[in-house]
Design a protein around this motif. Structure first.
Motif, PDB file in Angstrom:
ATOM      1  N   ARG A  19       1.443  -3.205  -3.727  1.00  0.00           N
ATOM      2  CA  ARG A  19       2.006  -4.178  -2.795  1.00  0.00           C
ATOM      3  C   ARG A  19       1.270  -5.502  -2.885  1.00  0.00           C
ATOM      4  O   ARG A  19       0.034  -5.530  -2.886  1.00  0.00           O
ATOM      5  CB  ARG A  19       1.865  -3.693  -1.357  1.00  0.00           C
ATOM      6  N   TYR A  91       7.523   5.161  -6.982  1.00  0.00           N
ATOM      7  CA  TYR A  91       6.853   4.935  -5.697  1.00  0.00           C
ATOM      8  C   TYR A  91       7.008   6.136  -4.748  1.00  0.00           C
ATOM      9  O   TYR A  91       6.020   6.792  -4.402  1.00  0.00           O
ATOM     10  CB  TYR A  91       7.385   3.642  -5.057  1.00  0.00           C
ATOM     11  N   ASN A  96       3.919   8.936  -4.128  1.00  0.00           N
ATOM     12  CA  ASN A  96       3.796   9.428  -2.752  1.00  0.00           C
ATOM     13  C   ASN A  96       4.255  10.866  -2.525  1.00  0.00           C
ATOM     14  O   ASN A  96       4.073  11.401  -1.425  1.00  0.00           O
ATOM     15  CB  ASN A  96       4.508   8.459  -1.798  1.00  0.00           C
ATOM     16  N   TRP A 100      -0.149  11.471  -3.903  1.00  0.00           N
ATOM     17  CA  TRP A 100      -0.661  11.382  -2.516  1.00  0.00           C
ATOM     18  C   TRP A 100      -1.024  12.773  -1.958  1.00  0.00           C
ATOM     19  O   TRP A 100      -2.170  12.995  -1.552  1.00  0.00           O
ATOM     20  CB  TRP A 100       0.326  10.636  -1.621  1.00  0.00           C
ATOM     21  N   ASP A 145      -5.887   1.163  -6.545  1.00  0.00           N
ATOM     22  CA  ASP A 145      -5.267   2.362  -5.956  1.00  0.00           C
ATOM     23  C   ASP A 145      -4.422   3.230  -6.892  1.00  0.00           C
ATOM     24  O   ASP A 145      -4.113   2.878  -8.021  1.00  0.00           O
ATOM     25  CB  ASP A 145      -4.494   1.985  -4.692  1.00  0.00           C
ATOM     26  N   TYR A 146      -4.096   4.405  -6.309  1.00  0.00           N
ATOM     27  CA  TYR A 146      -3.524   5.532  -7.058  1.00  0.00           C
ATOM     28  C   TYR A 146      -2.184   5.246  -7.703  1.00  0.00           C
ATOM     29  O   TYR A 146      -1.785   5.955  -8.626  1.00  0.00           O
ATOM     30  CB  TYR A 146      -3.394   6.744  -6.111  1.00  0.00           C
ATOM     31  N   GLN A 147      -1.467   4.225  -7.229  1.00  0.00           N
ATOM     32  CA  GLN A 147      -0.170   3.917  -7.835  1.00  0.00           C
ATOM     33  C   GLN A 147      -0.339   3.358  -9.246  1.00  0.00           C
ATOM     34  O   GLN A 147       0.618   3.345 -10.027  1.00  0.00           O
ATOM     35  CB  GLN A 147       0.584   2.878  -6.980  1.00  0.00           C
ATOM     36  N   HIS A 169      -8.472   3.730  -3.399  1.00  0.00           N
ATOM     37  CA  HIS A 169      -8.616   3.636  -1.938  1.00  0.00           C
ATOM     38  C   HIS A 169      -8.495   4.985  -1.245  1.00  0.00           C
ATOM     39  O   HIS A 169      -8.799   5.106  -0.065  1.00  0.00           O
ATOM     40  CB  HIS A 169      -7.561   2.681  -1.372  1.00  0.00           C
ATOM     41  N   ILE A 170      -8.001   5.980  -1.961  1.00  0.00           N
ATOM     42  CA  ILE A 170      -7.777   7.301  -1.348  1.00  0.00           C
ATOM     43  C   ILE A 170      -8.798   8.286  -1.936  1.00  0.00           C
ATOM     44  O   ILE A 170      -9.549   7.938  -2.845  1.00  0.00           O
ATOM     45  CB  ILE A 170      -6.308   7.752  -1.542  1.00  0.00           C
ATOM     46  N   ARG A 283      -0.755   5.478  10.540  1.00  0.00           N
ATOM     47  CA  ARG A 283       0.542   5.535   9.878  1.00  0.00           C
ATOM     48  C   ARG A 283       1.045   6.950  10.117  1.00  0.00           C
ATOM     49  O   ARG A 283       0.245   7.896  10.139  1.00  0.00           O
ATOM     50  CB  ARG A 283       0.395   5.326   8.362  1.00  0.00           C
ATOM     51  N   ARG A 321       6.849   5.327   4.634  1.00  0.00           N
ATOM     52  CA  ARG A 321       7.462   6.116   3.539  1.00  0.00           C
ATOM     53  C   ARG A 321       8.621   6.965   4.047  1.00  0.00           C
ATOM     54  O   ARG A 321       8.690   8.172   3.773  1.00  0.00           O
ATOM     55  CB  ARG A 321       6.385   6.971   2.873  1.00  0.00           C
TER      56      ARG A 321
HETATM   57  C1  G6P Z   1      -2.745   3.658   1.952  1.00  0.00           C
HETATM   58  C2  G6P Z   1      -2.855   3.383   0.464  1.00  0.00           C
HETATM   59  C3  G6P Z   1      -2.337   2.001   0.118  1.00  0.00           C
HETATM   60  C4  G6P Z   1      -0.954   1.794   0.702  1.00  0.00           C
HETATM   61  C5  G6P Z   1      -0.967   2.054   2.214  1.00  0.00           C
HETATM   62  C6  G6P Z   1       0.422   1.907   2.855  1.00  0.00           C
HETATM   63  O1  G6P Z   1      -3.677   2.907   2.654  1.00  0.00           O
HETATM   64  O2  G6P Z   1      -4.183   3.536   0.027  1.00  0.00           O
HETATM   65  O3  G6P Z   1      -2.280   1.827  -1.280  1.00  0.00           O
HETATM   66  O4  G6P Z   1      -0.485   0.492   0.435  1.00  0.00           O
HETATM   67  O5  G6P Z   1      -1.447   3.369   2.428  1.00  0.00           O
HETATM   68  O6  G6P Z   1       1.366   2.702   2.200  1.00  0.00           O
HETATM   69  P1  G6P Z   1       2.641   2.100   1.469  1.00  0.00           P
HETATM   70  O7  G6P Z   1       3.216   3.250   0.704  1.00  0.00           O
HETATM   71  O8  G6P Z   1       3.530   1.626   2.571  1.00  0.00           O
HETATM   72  O9  G6P Z   1       2.206   0.967   0.580  1.00  0.00           O
END
Ligand code: G6P
Length: 478
Positions: A19, A91, A96, A100, A145-147, A169-170, A283, A321
């Motif tokens: 993002r 994505y 995810n 994830w 990050d993981y993406q 980040h995860i 979240r 999500r």
């Molecule tokens: C976590 C992940 C981020 C992600 C965020 C929100 O913090 O580490 O990479 O951007 O969640 O999730 P989203 O899928 O909406 O970007």
């Protein structure tokens, strides 16, 4: 030059994340705009990006739209296009619904689909190309990050002149879990394209190094991984933990504003002036242990240990999500649980759980933190959990109790919180009672220690330390 080689661009620091720090917005009357998302990463990197010639490569949050690079608040934005199909496969799918859950201790079962993986490779290549085209000769590129775990290797192949950092980040899972992934070797190889791989916790870096030894047999010593290169030489990759943080001073500053303090008082009044306000902010994700928290609170009301006149739980669950099936099911489960507790225990004047399926502006969050006597962070697994740090930063009054799961990365640093195992419902209930009845002296003693930790290690210190390790000394790459 091979097919993958790219002519360099002119940016000295390139940040790459799924993002962008800005979201494209189309209003009902057709006006288009860019809204800065209030993420901590942006706040941390903004000054560095302005000081050096920086660009941010990422997805603008809307499908099927092509945007030219533009400038926003002194930062160059390079949008990457994702199609509806990319969003579904790369994505929602691989990022995810495979990575994830796999990286969060398989709390939900990961799905493995080859089409998702193929899309992940294609999209990672697109991000890598965009980053390579933006980066000046010898530039620093920081991938997040993981993406985007394949981007470091793709970038190194296209642009061996670059200095490449990656931050996860995860969590990074233990080998016994990571080994499930059919593409485990490709992922590790992708990451090892970086010069520096950052993790949240010491344990995450350890899990990564162990996976590298098990799957590739490379030798690792402390934080160093020696990756063999063609000529019998080694390229040294560093895998180390850098716990992320927040802009603590900015949160504290907001918490001192009279209008936000007035809002906090208003919130308490609107809730019917309970003796204790407990707060959850997450979240809406199955990793956050929201259901466990509601179960503990419901039982405390049932046992008569707590009374709805005295204690209210405010739960903010921001939508996330929503097209992924596991998240849809979770929403149903949580809302059923909230409805049950409220149906059983709420009165006309006092609601047991004040539940909000919304995202709120930062000002409102700060007011909620100020109003909350007890903050509940009960994640089953979490890379860091910045909500815990935000709560601490806001409490300049030295009051408030943080209940924190051992399974959140933040627990490594925030040892003076009331630490819990969220799977142990009786333990969590006892911790909640202890927090509600904790004497003022103990509350202030703990909060003082927590605040020192958060203010001494803010997000500026985090990014500076990562970039210094990456570039070998220079705080801002030039
Ligand atoms: C976590 C992940 C981020 C992600 C965020 C929100 O913090 O580490 O990479 O951007 O969640 O999730 P989203 O899928 O909406 O970007």
């Amino acid at each position: 030059p091979g097919p993958d080689t790219v002519a360099p661009g002119h940016f000295d620091l390139v940040v790459v994340s799924n993002r962008l720090p800005v979201d494209y917005e189309l209003a009902e009357d057709g006006t288009e705009s860019w809204r800065t998302s209030p993420g901590g990463l942006v706040t941390a990197l903004e000054p560095l990006m302005r000081a050096s010639d920086g660009a941010w490569v990422g997805w603008p949050g809307v499908a099927d739209r092509e945007f030219e690079p533009f400038e926003n608040d002194g930062i160059s934005i390079v949008p990457v296009r994702l199609s509806t199909e990319d969003l579904e496969l790369y994505y929602e799918g691989f990022s995810n619904d495979t990575l994830w859950p796999l990286y969060h201790d398989v709390i939900a079962s990961p799905s493995y689909h080859r089409e998702w993986w193929e899309s992940y490779v294609r999209v990672n290549r697109r991000f890598a190309k965009a980053a390579a085209a933006a980066a000046a000769p010898g530039a620093t590129v920081w991938v997040h990050d993981y993406q985007l775990q394949l981007v470091p290797r793709m970038l190194r192949d296209a642009r061996p002149d670059l200095v490449i950092g990656f931050f996860n980040h995860i969590p990074f899972p233990p080998y016994g879990i990571f080994a499930q992934l059919p593409w485990r070797k490709q992922i590790l190889d992708g990451l090892l394209g970086a010069d520096l791989i950052g993790f949240q916790r010491l344990a995450d870096a350890g899990n990564f190094s162990r996976a590298v030894r098990r799957l590739f047999g490379y030798s690792t010593r402390g934080v160093a991984v020696d990756v063999p290169s063609q000529n019998g030489q080694h390229r040294r990759v560093i895998a180390k933990h850098f716990p992320i943080s927040i802009d603590a001073a900015a949160y504290e500053e907001m918490a001192k504003r009279p209008e936000i303090q007035a809002r906090a008082r208003q919130i308490r009044e609107d809730l019917g002036n309970p003796k204790t306000i407990m707060l959850g902010v997450d979240r809406l994700d199955y990793t956050k242990g929201i259901g466990h928290r509601i179960k503990a609170f419901g039982e405390l009301l049932e046992d008569g240990q707590l009374n709805v006149e005295d204690v209210t739980l405010v739960q903010v669950a921001s939508p996330s999500r929503e097209r992924v099936a596991t998240y849809m099911q979770l929403r149903d489960e949580i809302e059923l649980a909230v409805g049950r507790v409220n149906g059983d225990y709420s009165t006309i004047s006092h609601t047991a759980i004040s539940y909000h399926h919304h995202g709120y502006p930062r000002e409102e969050m700060v007011a909620l933190y100020l109003a909350a006597d007890v903050m509940l962070v009960t994640a089953l697994r979490d890379g860091m959990n910045l909500v815990a740090k935000e709560y601490v930063a806001v409490r300049h009054d030295g009051d408030g109790v943080l209940v924190l799961s051992e399974f959140a990365g933040a627990a490594d640093e925030l040892k003076q919180a009331v630490l819990i195992n969220p799977h142990d419902i009786d333990g969590m209930k006892a911790a909640i009672v202890k927090s509600i009845t904790m004497p003022k002296r103990e509350r202030t003693r703990r909060m003082r220690a927590l605040r020192r930790k958060v203010f001494d290690n803010d997000v500026a210190a985090w990014s500076a330390s990562f970039l210094q390790t990456l570039t070998g000394g220079a705080a801002v790459p030039s």
